[in-house]
Design a protein around this motif. Structure first.
Motif, PDB file in Angstrom:
ATOM      1  N   ARG A 175      10.219  72.575-104.535  1.00 11.41           N
ATOM      2  CA  ARG A 175      10.401  70.960-104.564  1.00 11.41           C
ATOM      3  C   ARG A 175      11.322  70.468-103.423  1.00 11.41           C
ATOM      4  NH1 ARG A 175      12.622  71.689-110.773  1.00 11.41           N
ATOM      5  NH2 ARG A 175      10.470  72.368-111.742  1.00 11.41           N
ATOM      6  N   ILE A 176      11.772  71.207-102.571  1.00  7.96           N
ATOM      7  CA  ILE A 176      12.258  70.789-101.326  1.00  7.96           C
ATOM      8  C   ILE A 176      11.281  70.275-100.303  1.00  7.96           C
ATOM      9  CG2 ILE A 176      13.731  71.245 -99.386  1.00  7.96           C
ATOM     10  CD1 ILE A 176      15.285  73.281-100.952  1.00  7.96           C
ATOM     11  N   HIS A 177      11.229  69.092 -99.950  1.00  4.05           N
ATOM     12  CA  HIS A 177       9.983  68.481 -99.015  1.00  4.05           C
ATOM     13  C   HIS A 177      10.757  67.948 -97.875  1.00  4.05           C
ATOM     14  CE1 HIS A 177       7.149  69.297-102.109  1.00  4.05           C
ATOM     15  NE2 HIS A 177       7.993  68.766-103.135  1.00  4.05           N
ATOM     16  N   VAL A 178       9.875  67.739 -96.825  1.00  2.52           N
ATOM     17  CA  VAL A 178      10.047  67.099 -95.565  1.00  2.52           C
ATOM     18  C   VAL A 178       9.303  65.770 -95.396  1.00  2.52           C
ATOM     19  CG1 VAL A 178      10.396  67.028 -93.008  1.00  2.52           C
ATOM     20  CG2 VAL A 178      11.172  69.096 -94.546  1.00  2.52           C
ATOM     21  N   GLY A 179       9.820  64.705 -95.326  1.00  2.96           N
ATOM     22  CA  GLY A 179       9.138  63.487 -95.091  1.00  2.96           C
ATOM     23  C   GLY A 179       9.132  63.066 -93.533  1.00  2.96           C
ATOM     24  N   THR A 180       8.255  62.304 -93.161  1.00  2.00           N
ATOM     25  CA  THR A 180       8.239  61.702 -91.662  1.00  2.00           C
ATOM     26  C   THR A 180       8.115  59.988 -91.853  1.00  2.00           C
ATOM     27  OG1 THR A 180       6.878  63.391 -91.056  1.00  2.00           O
ATOM     28  CG2 THR A 180       7.054  61.469 -89.472  1.00  2.00           C
ATOM     29  N   PHE A 181       9.039  59.581 -91.261  1.00  5.72           N
ATOM     30  CA  PHE A 181       9.531  57.786 -91.496  1.00  5.72           C
ATOM     31  C   PHE A 181       9.231  57.604 -89.914  1.00  5.72           C
ATOM     32  CE2 PHE A 181      11.550  60.525 -94.599  1.00  5.72           C
ATOM     33  CZ  PHE A 181      11.152  59.772 -95.846  1.00  5.72           C
ATOM     34  N   THR A 182       8.560  56.563 -89.982  1.00  5.31           N
ATOM     35  CA  THR A 182       8.127  55.758 -88.608  1.00  5.31           C
ATOM     36  C   THR A 182       8.618  54.257 -89.135  1.00  5.31           C
ATOM     37  OG1 THR A 182       6.600  57.185 -88.205  1.00  5.31           O
ATOM     38  CG2 THR A 182       6.707  55.043 -86.842  1.00  5.31           C
ATOM     39  N   GLY A 183       9.357  53.797 -87.989  1.00  6.22           N
ATOM     40  CA  GLY A 183       9.739  52.486 -87.953  1.00  6.22           C
ATOM     41  C   GLY A 183       9.906  51.838 -86.476  1.00  6.22           C
ATOM     42  N   PRO A 184      10.382  50.555 -86.115  1.00  5.63           N
ATOM     43  CA  PRO A 184      10.710  49.819 -85.031  1.00  5.63           C
ATOM     44  C   PRO A 184      11.649  50.810 -84.305  1.00  5.63           C
ATOM     45  CG  PRO A 184      10.627  48.312 -86.751  1.00  5.63           C
ATOM     46  CD  PRO A 184      10.715  49.532 -87.392  1.00  5.63           C
ATOM     47  N   ALA A 185      12.543  51.358 -84.826  1.00 11.16           N
ATOM     48  CA  ALA A 185      13.659  52.126 -84.068  1.00 11.16           C
ATOM     49  C   ALA A 185      13.409  53.519 -83.747  1.00 11.16           C
ATOM     50  CB  ALA A 185      14.959  52.179 -84.884  1.00 11.16           C
ATOM     51  N   GLY A 186      12.181  54.207 -84.257  1.00 12.23           N
ATOM     52  CA  GLY A 186      11.655  55.491 -83.937  1.00 12.23           C
ATOM     53  C   GLY A 186      11.130  56.051 -85.095  1.00 12.23           C
ATOM     54  N   THR A 187      11.004  57.272 -84.981  1.00 11.13           N
ATOM     55  CA  THR A 187      10.282  58.182 -85.982  1.00 11.13           C
ATOM     56  C   THR A 187      11.369  59.296 -86.159  1.00 11.13           C
ATOM     57  OG1 THR A 187       8.025  57.635 -85.146  1.00 11.13           O
ATOM     58  CG2 THR A 187       8.461  59.800 -86.533  1.00 11.13           C
ATOM     59  N   PHE A 188      11.492  59.589 -87.551  1.00  7.73           N
ATOM     60  CA  PHE A 188      12.180  60.807 -87.525  1.00  7.73           C
ATOM     61  C   PHE A 188      11.752  61.545 -89.015  1.00  7.73           C
ATOM     62  CE2 PHE A 188      13.787  57.399 -90.410  1.00  7.73           C
ATOM     63  CZ  PHE A 188      14.454  57.997 -91.528  1.00  7.73           C
TER      64      PHE A 188
END
Length: 222
Positions: A175-188
């Motif tokens: 149930r531990i997952h890793v998500g990728t988030f992208t926005g104007p400030a960058g990607t993490f």
């Protein structure tokens, strides 16, 4: 699983044993008989045809059917004699051995070890998802076997340390997952928050929680 053997039969013949762990499974019979009692309650008021239909439906459910008794008049009752007969066999089973020189304890221990070996093979085929791999060189064959053995050993150590089955532990940790988030400030990339159960498992295994922020890439400015 404790396997204290009854000394009433000599080694080399049928050897009756009693397992405390198997005996505790008798608790399953109580809710089963209670469910059957609720199902057949007030069925005396039904017509013979409706009782026969209910009898037919119960016959498809082995757990309930083995405790069901039909009177000569077609009434449905709980078979108390069948329940008592099962109670007398709770936790008991028979071991047979062709070597009359083995002690009762050695025979019981050998069967227990055999069960563990069979469980290991099942786990390698299902949990580890082991599939036939055809190697030609001896060193690759040995490496393949050792990797399978190490994987199974890791599972057993995890189960012993956490006092739970690998299926439950893996289901919780998956149930531990890793998500990728992208926005104007960058990607993490960021992992989910660990639950108390997950933190307990990791603590027992001596494994440090993964970093909350995995990677951080600032955005490009124009």
């Amino acid at each position: 699983m404790a396997l204290p053997c009854l000394p009433s039969v000599a080694s080399g013949h049928g050897l009756p044993c009693r397992s405390r762990e198997r005996g505790e499974k008798a608790e399953i019979r109580l809710p089963t008989s209670a469910q059957l009692g609720e199902t057949i309650a007030n069925t005396d008021k039904l017509s013979a045809t409706k009782r026969a239909k209910l009898r037919g439906r119960l016959s498809t459910k082995p757990g309930l059917n083995r405790f069901l008794r039909v009177t000569p008049k077609g009434l449905l009752r709980i078979d108390k004699a069948a329940i008592k007969a099962e109670e007398r066999l709770d936790g008991k089973f028979l071991l047979r051995c062709s070597d009359p020189h083995l002690s009762a304890e050695d025979i019981a221990t050998g069967y227990k070890q055999l069960l563990e070996v069979e469980r290991g093979w099942r786990d390698m085929k299902t949990i580890i998802d082991l599939r036939p791999v055809y190697h030609r060189k001896e060193d690759r064959i040995r490496a393949h076997i050792q990797l399978c053995w190490l994987a199974l050993l890791l599972i057993r150590i995890t189960e012993t340390t956490c006092e739970d089955t690998w299926t439950n532990l893996r289901e919780e940790l998956e149930r531990i997952h890793v998500g990728t988030f992208t926005g104007p400030a960058g990607t993490f990339r960021q992992r989910t928050e660990t639950s108390p159960a997950q933190r307990t498992i990791l603590a027992k295994l001596g494994v440090t929680e993964p970093k909350r922020i995995i990677t951080l890439e600032p955005g490009t400015t124009v």
